[in-house]
Motif scaffolding. Structure first.
Motif, PDB file in Angstrom:
ATOM      1  N   MET A 141     -11.705   0.690   5.269  1.00  0.00           N
ATOM      2  CA  MET A 141     -10.703  -0.225   5.820  1.00  0.00           C
ATOM      3  C   MET A 141     -10.776  -0.277   7.340  1.00  0.00           C
ATOM      4  SD  MET A 141      -7.514   0.712   3.257  1.00  0.00           S
ATOM      5  CE  MET A 141      -6.358  -0.581   3.772  1.00  0.00           C
ATOM      6  N   ASN A 142     -10.955   0.885   7.954  1.00  0.00           N
ATOM      7  CA  ASN A 142     -11.077   0.923   9.415  1.00  0.00           C
ATOM      8  C   ASN A 142     -12.394   0.319   9.895  1.00  0.00           C
ATOM      9  OD1 ASN A 142      -8.647   2.129  10.692  1.00  0.00           O
ATOM     10  ND2 ASN A 142      -9.095   3.835   9.331  1.00  0.00           N
ATOM     11  N   GLN A 143     -13.436   0.445   9.097  1.00  0.00           N
ATOM     12  CA  GLN A 143     -14.697  -0.228   9.429  1.00  0.00           C
ATOM     13  C   GLN A 143     -14.506  -1.748   9.417  1.00  0.00           C
ATOM     14  OE1 GLN A 143     -18.057   0.821   6.906  1.00  0.00           O
ATOM     15  NE2 GLN A 143     -19.205  -0.995   7.551  1.00  0.00           N
ATOM     16  N   ALA A 144     -13.803  -2.248   8.405  1.00  0.00           N
ATOM     17  CA  ALA A 144     -13.518  -3.685   8.318  1.00  0.00           C
ATOM     18  C   ALA A 144     -12.618  -4.137   9.467  1.00  0.00           C
ATOM     19  CB  ALA A 144     -12.864  -3.997   6.978  1.00  0.00           C
ATOM     20  N   LEU A 205      -7.795  -6.147   3.802  1.00  0.00           N
ATOM     21  CA  LEU A 205      -8.086  -4.726   3.991  1.00  0.00           C
ATOM     22  C   LEU A 205      -7.845  -3.935   2.712  1.00  0.00           C
ATOM     23  CD1 LEU A 205      -6.644  -4.003   7.562  1.00  0.00           C
ATOM     24  CD2 LEU A 205      -9.039  -4.309   6.898  1.00  0.00           C
ATOM     25  N   LEU A 206      -6.841  -4.328   1.936  1.00  0.00           N
ATOM     26  CA  LEU A 206      -6.599  -3.646   0.658  1.00  0.00           C
ATOM     27  C   LEU A 206      -7.752  -3.868  -0.310  1.00  0.00           C
ATOM     28  CD1 LEU A 206      -2.781  -4.282   0.110  1.00  0.00           C
ATOM     29  CD2 LEU A 206      -3.911  -2.077   0.468  1.00  0.00           C
ATOM     30  N   ASP A 207      -8.327  -5.070  -0.322  1.00  0.00           N
ATOM     31  CA  ASP A 207      -9.497  -5.310  -1.179  1.00  0.00           C
ATOM     32  C   ASP A 207     -10.683  -4.465  -0.731  1.00  0.00           C
ATOM     33  OD1 ASP A 207      -8.240  -6.990  -2.909  1.00  0.00           O
ATOM     34  OD2 ASP A 207      -9.115  -8.845  -2.139  1.00  0.00           O
ATOM     35  N   HIS A 211     -12.440  -1.193  -2.841  1.00  0.00           N
ATOM     36  CA  HIS A 211     -13.850  -1.487  -3.118  1.00  0.00           C
ATOM     37  C   HIS A 211     -14.058  -2.783  -3.885  1.00  0.00           C
ATOM     38  CE1 HIS A 211     -14.457   3.133  -2.699  1.00  0.00           C
ATOM     39  NE2 HIS A 211     -14.462   2.539  -1.519  1.00  0.00           N
ATOM     40  N   LYS A 212     -13.119  -3.719  -3.730  1.00  0.00           N
ATOM     41  CA  LYS A 212     -13.323  -5.057  -4.285  1.00  0.00           C
ATOM     42  C   LYS A 212     -14.092  -5.942  -3.306  1.00  0.00           C
ATOM     43  CE  LYS A 212      -8.961  -4.865  -6.852  1.00  0.00           C
ATOM     44  NZ  LYS A 212      -7.566  -5.425  -6.926  1.00  0.00           N
TER      45      LYS A 212
END
Length: 246
Positions: A141-144, A205-207, A211-212
């Motif tokens: 999530m932090n990478q995104a 970020l939740l996806d 790992h969606k």
């Protein structure tokens, strides 16, 4: 006339959003009703830093109004809180220069989105968190989030029914951090936000976190400027307007 700037907190659970709507309970209508009582029934319009949707909360929303009343500066918060319902609280009130504008003078806003990450829901936190049953990959999530930070056309993170043409905004900070054993907070600071932008970023970020969606896809989604390519809008109750900077 004196211009008063107020910092207000509210629990958005029982409101149909911030802005006045005919026949509906809103934050603006409740504050204006309290001001009308102080001004012998006269309408006193307030101008806020921006709107919040139904179910969204505020810790540091800001608004201003103009008044002919000679109330000591340190008594405005006390007076208004005595007339407001228990889900709105004026945290601070101060006299400001005539040139101050609660909306147009904003430099930065901070929102926080709180997630309850555990198998079972918590009935006593459901109004202020969004329940996520499965564990989240915070590193992904932090990478995104790194792809979202910066100045971009954020058309992909804007509700389709907005009337705003210029969708360029700057995100100064975006991070996902665990707080407590079962709560995770998404913190985002930006120059301004489009309609439902924070909730769509959160959904995306939740996806990633479940790992969606691959975190490398987020930069592609932003470049594509297509709302349909981003994820679903996250629910409102986890979101709080935390702070407005001038």
């Amino acid at each position: 006339m004196t211009k008063i700037k107020c910092t207000v907190a509210y629990d958005g659970s029982r409101f149909h959003g911030y802005q006045v709507q005919p026949g509906k309970r809103t934050v603006q209508s409740e504050i204006q009703a309290a001001l009308a009582r102080m001004h012998h029934g006269q309408l006193v319009k307030i101008v806020a830093s921006g709107r919040t949707d139904a179910g969204v909360h505020a810790h540091g929303q800001v608004f201003h109004f103009e008044t002919p009343l000679r109330v000591p500066e340190d008594r405005w918060a006390v007076a208004l809180n005595s007339l407001l319902p228990d889900d709105i609280y004026i945290r601070q009130a101060e006299a400001v220069a005539d040139q101050f504008h609660a909306r147009y003078d904003v430099k930065k806003k901070e929102y926080r989105y709180r997630l309850l990450v555990r198998a079972e829901p918590d009935l006593f936190r459901r109004a202020f968190t969004t329940h996520i049953k499965q564990p989240l990959d915070l590193d992904a999530m932090n990478q995104a989030a790194e792809a979202i930070i910066g100045t971009h056309d954020f058309s992909c993170f804007c509700a389709a029914n907005t009337e705003v043409n210029d969708k360029v905004r700057t995100i100064y900070h975006l991070s996902v951090q665990q707080e407590k054993d079962d709560e995770t907070v998404i913190r985002v600071v930006g120059s301004g936000f489009l309609y439902q932008m924070v909730r769509i970023i959160t959904g995306t970020l939740l996806d990633v976190g479940t790992h969606k969606l691959d975190p490398n896809q987020v930069a592609v989604i932003i470049a594509g400027r297509d709302r349909q390519a981003a994820s679903a809008t996250a629910p409102p109750q986890g979101l709080t307007l935390w702070q407005v900077t001038y």
